[in-house]
Design a protein around this motif. Structure first.
Motif, mmCIF file in Angstrom:
data_model
loop_
_atom_site.group_PDB
_atom_site.id
_atom_site.type_symbol
_atom_site.label_atom_id
_atom_site.label_comp_id
_atom_site.label_asym_id
_atom_site.label_seq_id
_atom_site.Cartn_x
_atom_site.Cartn_y
_atom_site.Cartn_z
ATOM 1 N N PHE A 184 63.411 38.260 50.268
ATOM 2 C CA PHE A 184 63.094 38.297 48.840
ATOM 3 C C PHE A 184 64.187 39.031 48.058
ATOM 4 N N LYS A 185 64.734 40.086 48.648
ATOM 5 C CA LYS A 185 65.811 40.820 47.973
ATOM 6 C C LYS A 185 67.071 39.959 47.850
ATOM 7 N N LYS A 186 67.348 39.138 48.863
ATOM 8 C CA LYS A 186 68.499 38.233 48.786
ATOM 9 C C LYS A 186 68.302 37.216 47.663
ATOM 10 N N ALA A 187 67.079 36.695 47.549
ATOM 11 C CA ALA A 187 66.791 35.739 46.472
ATOM 12 C C ALA A 187 67.008 36.385 45.109
ATOM 13 N N LEU A 188 66.586 37.640 44.970
ATOM 14 C CA LEU A 188 66.722 38.332 43.688
ATOM 15 C C LEU A 188 68.166 38.731 43.393
ATOM 16 N N LYS A 189 68.937 38.984 44.428
ATOM 17 C CA LYS A 189 70.354 39.304 44.210
ATOM 18 C C LYS A 189 71.086 38.088 43.655
ATOM 19 N N ILE A 190 70.716 36.906 44.161
ATOM 20 C CA ILE A 190 71.334 35.664 43.684
ATOM 21 C C ILE A 190 70.809 35.293 42.304
ATOM 22 N N GLN A 191 69.502 35.497 42.101
ATOM 23 C CA GLN A 191 68.851 35.106 40.842
ATOM 24 C C GLN A 191 67.964 36.263 40.372
#
Length: 472
Positions: free
Chosen positions: A98-105
């Motif tokens: 989830f943190k990777k998704a938020l870093k991208i978007q």
């Protein structure tokens, strides 16, 4: 691939099939796409989603992993990988996705919400609270976020903070009986029983047949020694939800406060309902000692074993939350043995249609199980298993004191009948101690309060407990 469809059109059509829950058709179409364009990230991701939506999480993980290998900056794939990991019981790993998704978007609100939930599930409470409050700032009208944070604070015993948030949620949605019920429970646990009584009556006025409100009403009345009102509320809850375990427990607590009686005796019949039974040696093992030794190694080396001072009803111990998750090892044979004992227990119940435990014996059920290791002051306080119909505990390894005839304090024994001391003015002293033995399983109704006596020994007490949960 569908005739005359371009690649974007085929992917769009597959999404429509997924939204319509036409999973086999979507999988066929996506497989055709992947034959023409191997490892296409969007197609791999959507194929993973079809598996995820059918709870086939391992297959989903495999496909979404391939999607991310093709496009590491695919925010939605990271998001759904997090959802898959939640499904696999891996909330800590899900946090990373989830943190990777938020870093991208960074404005990916769904990913932010799921991150909050994963932090909560993995008991990273401080970070979860910060994440919830950040998201509440972005979604100020979302009542569910306020309630989720209040629920988390409530589980931590932060009554004042939880009370403030439940009241905020009520201000946002004043006609929701469930919010008034949650607030009433929190107030009662905080020792504000008079305020709790007023709030729960408002919940019942909003929704007279709301089962959780009647449950809370019973609990609040019993906390004030208002046994007749508590009994009436418990009976109403059982009228709405026959056999509900916690309602049965509240009913028995009320009857206890009123002095017991014939109905109380029928439910508290230890000889009929508490069954210690020996387990047969599973196939592939020389004897029960060899089987237990395999279980000891499995539990002590389990990747999900964690240590704590205070977790739910257990004090100073170690636990594997879901011992039936992979790797199962010898637990697979134990599961089969427990299923056999449960089936026999149900088949041998007495003919007593007026007893709600007997009358609601499930025709279909599943077992959920966990393992715990206790030593020294480690113990379990008096509790029931509110989500189950019946419970049990298999004893794997015990300290020497529990095997000795010289054990005047019943160290390590399981005790039935001692109701939680949060309820005042109890009148009966009906207790039953069961001496655990290696290779023994104790079966009992989930409504029975039970606890363990500390061993005060450095040697471990290893047990695998389970709940029998009705399947509709």
């Amino acid at each position: 691939m569908q005739q005359n469809l371009s690649l974007p059109q085929a992917l769009q059509y597959a999404m429509q099939q997924i939204n319509g829950k036409q999973f086999p058709q979507a999988q066929d179409l996506l497989t055709q796409i992947l034959k023409q364009v191997p490892n296409h990230p969007d197609a791999r991701h959507l194929l993973g989603v079809t598996y995820m939506m059918q709870d086939k999480f391992k297959q989903a993980q495999n496909e979404i992993k391939k999607s991310l290998q093709g496009n590491p900056k695919f925010a939605m794939a990271h998001y759904n990988m997090g959802n898959v990991l939640i499904g696999l019981g891996e909330p800590i790993k899900a946090i990373t996705s989830f943190k990777k998704a938020l870093k991208i978007q960074p404005d990916y609100l769904q990913a932010h919400r799921r991150l909050c939930d994963a932090l909560y599930a993995s008991e990273q409470f401080d970070e979860a609270e910060k994440s919830y409050r950040d998201l509440m700032g972005k979604m100020p009208k979302d009542v569910s976020l306020v309630v989720n944070l209040a629920d988390m604070l409530d589980t931590q015993g932060k009554w004042d903070a939880a009370e403030e948030l439940y009241q905020k949620a009520i201000d946002m949605a004043p006609s929701e009986a469930v919010l008034h019920t949650k607030l009433a429970n929190t107030l009662n646990q905080a020792g504000k029983s008079k305020e709790a009584e007023k709030v729960i009556k408002k919940a019942l006025k909003l929704k007279p047949d709301f089962h959780p409100a009647h449950m809370a009403h019973s609990y609040i009345m019993l906390s004030q020694s208002k046994a007749k009102e508590g009994l009436k509320a418990a009976d109403k809850a059982l009228e709405l939800f026959p056999g509900e375990t916690t309602a049965v427990a509240w009913k028995l607590t009320a009857l206890d406060q009123l002095g017991g009686g014939e109905e109380y005796d029928r439910y508290m019949d230890f000889d009929t309902f508490v069954k210690p039974e020996w387990v047969d040696v599973p196939e592939g093992f020389k004897d029960i000692d060899a089987f237990n030794e395999a279980l000891v190694k499995h539990v002590e080396n389990h990747p999900k074993l964690f240590e704590f001072e205070h977790y739910e009803v257990t004090r100073y111990g170690k636990e594997v939350k879901d011992i039936y998750s992979e790797p199962m090892g010898p637990v697979k044979q134990l599961k089969a043995a427990m299923e056999k004992h449960v089936a026999e227990y149900i088949a041998n119940l007495p003919d007593d249609p007026d007893n709600q435990f007997v009358a609601t014996a499930p025709k279909k059920w599943r077992i959920k199980s966990w393992a715990n290791i206790l030593s020294g002051p480690g113990r379990q306080i008096a509790h029931i298993h509110g989500e189950a119909w019946m419970s049990g505990c298999y004893y794997v390894r015990l300290p020497d004191i529990m095997k000795s005839d010289d054990n005047p304090n019943n160290a390590g024994f399981i005790e039935f009948g001692q109701i939680n001391d949060e309820f005042p003015n109890l009148t009966t002293d009906r207790l039953r101690f069961i001496q655990p033995k290696e290779g023994l399983v104790a079966l009992f109704p989930s409504y029975l309060y039970h606890s363990t006596v500390p061993t005060e020994s450095t040697q471990p007490r290893i047990a695998i407990a389970f709940d029998v949960v009705p399947v509709k």
